[in-house]
Design an enzyme around this catalytic site. Sequence first.
Site, mmCIF file in Angstrom:
data_model
loop_
_atom_site.group_PDB
_atom_site.id
_atom_site.type_symbol
_atom_site.label_atom_id
_atom_site.label_comp_id
_atom_site.label_asym_id
_atom_site.label_seq_id
_atom_site.Cartn_x
_atom_site.Cartn_y
_atom_site.Cartn_z
ATOM 1 N N GLU A 91 -10.364 -2.114 4.637
ATOM 2 C CA GLU A 91 -9.039 -1.539 4.860
ATOM 3 C C GLU A 91 -8.966 -0.139 4.253
ATOM 4 O O GLU A 91 -9.789 0.257 3.429
ATOM 5 C CB GLU A 91 -7.949 -2.425 4.241
ATOM 6 C CG GLU A 91 -7.870 -3.820 4.850
ATOM 7 C CD GLU A 91 -6.718 -4.646 4.312
ATOM 8 O OE1 GLU A 91 -5.925 -5.125 5.142
ATOM 9 O OE2 GLU A 91 -6.614 -4.808 3.085
ATOM 10 N N ASP B 167 0.800 -1.225 0.000
ATOM 11 C CA ASP B 167 0.000 0.000 0.000
ATOM 12 C C ASP B 167 0.836 1.280 0.000
ATOM 13 O O ASP B 167 1.819 1.388 0.746
ATOM 14 C CB ASP B 167 -0.873 0.075 1.253
ATOM 15 C CG ASP B 167 -1.743 -1.139 1.460
ATOM 16 O OD1 ASP B 167 -1.743 -2.034 0.592
ATOM 17 O OD2 ASP B 167 -2.425 -1.196 2.491
#
Length: 659
Positions: free
Chosen positions: A202, A23
Amino acid sequence: MPETTEHWRPRYHYSPLRNWMNDPNGLVWFDGEYHLYYQYNPLDAQWGRISWGHAVSTDLVSWRELPVAIEATDGVMAFSGSTVVDHRHASGFAPPDAQTPPLLAFYTGFDPVSKRQSQYLACSLDRGRSYLAYEGNPVVDAGMTEFRDPKVFWYEPKQHWVMLVVAALQQEVWFYQSSDLKSWTRVSAFGPTGSSANNIWEVPELFELPVVAADGSPTSNKRWVLVVSVNHGSPWGGSGVQYFVGDFDGRRFVADPREAAAAVELPQGDPIADFEGGALPPGWQLTGSAFGTGPVAGTLPGQNYVSGHLGRGLMNSFHGGDAATGSLASPTFTITKPFISFLIGGSRGPSTRLELLVDGLAVRQASGDGTDILRWQSWDVSALVGQPAVIRAVDEATDGHILVDRLLMVDAPVPQPDMAAITHWADHGRDFYAPITFANMPDGRVAWLGWVSNWDYATRLPTSPWRGQQSAVRQLDLASTPVGLRLRQRVVDEARALVDPEALIAFESVPAADAKALLESAGTAGRQLMARLRFAVAGLEQALGLELFKGATSAVRVGYDPLRRSFFVDRTTSQPPFAGYSERHDAARLLDSAEIELEVWADGSIIEVFADGGTVVLTDLVYPDAQANGVSIFHGPENPLLLSAALHLVRACVHVPAA
C-alpha cells in the site's frame, strides 16, 4: 471503554475531534499553509464511508481542523492519494493567467458494490478547501479490485509528471507518466521484493534524499528512496513501512542490491560458480537465446523486479522475454561436500529447472517459487560425494524463466533468511504506517508523517470519541552507517519550538541510581514530554533507559539493551487493552560510536523514539492509567554513568474545531 479517554488524546500530534481517521493523504504546502488530508469517516469512530478529512497549519505543529475536503458518495469512497500544485497549468483546470494555480488531488475511487479500485482526479480552486471531481474520471483504471494509493510528483530532468500506484496483491508498484496530469501511460513496474510474501502493498512513495556522513555532516551525494507500506508483513505482525535505496530515471526505479550477503553468513565451502566476473565462467556452455551471453546485473527489460541475488551478477533466462528458451551447463566437477546450495528464482515447474546430472542422468532438481526473488535451496548429495557431476539450468518454457546465482558445495545447507528480518524498515515500533511526504515544500526539505496505529488492532483502540492519530512531522535524509545507507528521521525544528526551554530536570555526569532518585523526587512530570539521554556504551552490561507513564505498579520502558545491541520500547503489561498490545519491540543499533543518544517524545498515548540521531526510530501506542504520569530511570546493578539527561515539558497545540 472508560467514560472519558481524553487523557490518552495527543496534544501536539494531530487527531480529529471525533470519529475514525487512518492514512494521511495529499500532504502539501500551498499559499502559506500546510495541508493535512486524511482517510476519515465523518459518521463514526469505525472505518467506513471513507472521505478526505482536512486540517491546516502554518507551522507543521498547530493544526486547525476544517470541513471534509472530498466527501464519499454512495458510489465512490475516496481512498488514499496525493496532492500536487499545478504551477504549469498543465491540466487546463484554471486559465494560464490565473493568479492562483489549482491544487489537484489524486485518490483511489472505491466502488463499494463492485469493489473496483481506480485512480481519480479532483481539482481545487479555493486553496484546498473543496475539490471538484474531474468529469473524465477515472484517469487510471486497470480493472482491478486491489489497485490503489496514487503518488504523483513532477520529475524535473525529463519534464513530465510521474504517478506510482500499487497492485496490492501482486506486491508491485506500477509507474506511469503524463504531460497533462489527465492522460497517463504505464512505463515500468517494481516488485515483488523485500517483505512481500502473503501481504498487501500500500501507499507507495518515491523521493530523492541528501546523504549525510555517520556524524551527520553533509555530503554532495543524493539517492532515491522508494517506500512501500505493507500490511501483514512487518517484523511484529500487521502494518509496517519498508523502503529501498536506489536510482530513478523518471521511468524506472532500480534498487541497490540488498545486503543479503550480510544477512547470510556464507559457510566455507567449495564454490562452483558465483557469476561475478561479468563473463560466463570458464567451461560453462550455453544453448538457445534465453540466457543471453552471460551474467546480468539483475532485472532485464520487461521483467518484474529481480532481487535476492548476491553481488553484481546472476544468470537470467528472460533475455527476449518468457518466450525464449535455452540452457546453461557447467563443466564437469567432482562433488566434494554433502550439500550443494544455490540461489534460485523464477517460474515453478519442471520446464524451468536447475538439475544435477550424474552419468548423464538428472538425480536432483529444483525450480523457483513463481517470483523473481532468488531464495536459497539445497540438495543433499552426501551419497554422491566423490562422483563427477554437471549442473544445468534449463528453460524449456515459452511462458516462464529461471534465475540462478551462487552455487557452492557445503557441509550444511545455507539457510534462507527471513525476508522481513533483512528488509529496511522505516520504523521498528508497531504503530507507524502509510507515511507520505509534503509536496511543494517551500524550503526544499523532505518531510513526512504517518498514521500512528496498526491494522492488527486499529479498530479496537480504546479511545472515544476519536479513533486515530498522526505522528510528528519528521525531516528525512540518508545516513551512511556501517551497514550501508539508512533512512534518518528527526522531528522537524518547528516542533522544537513547543519544547519548554527550561528543563524540568537536567544533569550531567551523574550515576544512573542518582539520576533515578532525582527524577522520582521531582514527582509527576505529565503526559506531554521530550526527554534526552546520553551515555557510554563501554562497560554497559544490562539495559539502561527511561521509564515513562510510571504509575504505582507499571511503566513503559524505553532504552538500550547491550546484550541484544538493540534499542527497544517495552509496553508489556498484565492488563493489555487489546490483543497485540503487550509487547516489547527491539531495533538493532546501526552505528558503532562510543556513545548512545536517545531522544524520546511522549504525548498522551504516543511514544516516538529517535535513537542515534534518528538512524533508528520506534513509534508505539501506549495506554497507561490516567494517574500514571511519572518518569524514572531503569538500569542494571553496574550503575552506569549518564553523560547527560534532560526532561522537558512540551506545549499542547489545541485543535480548533471546524466552523
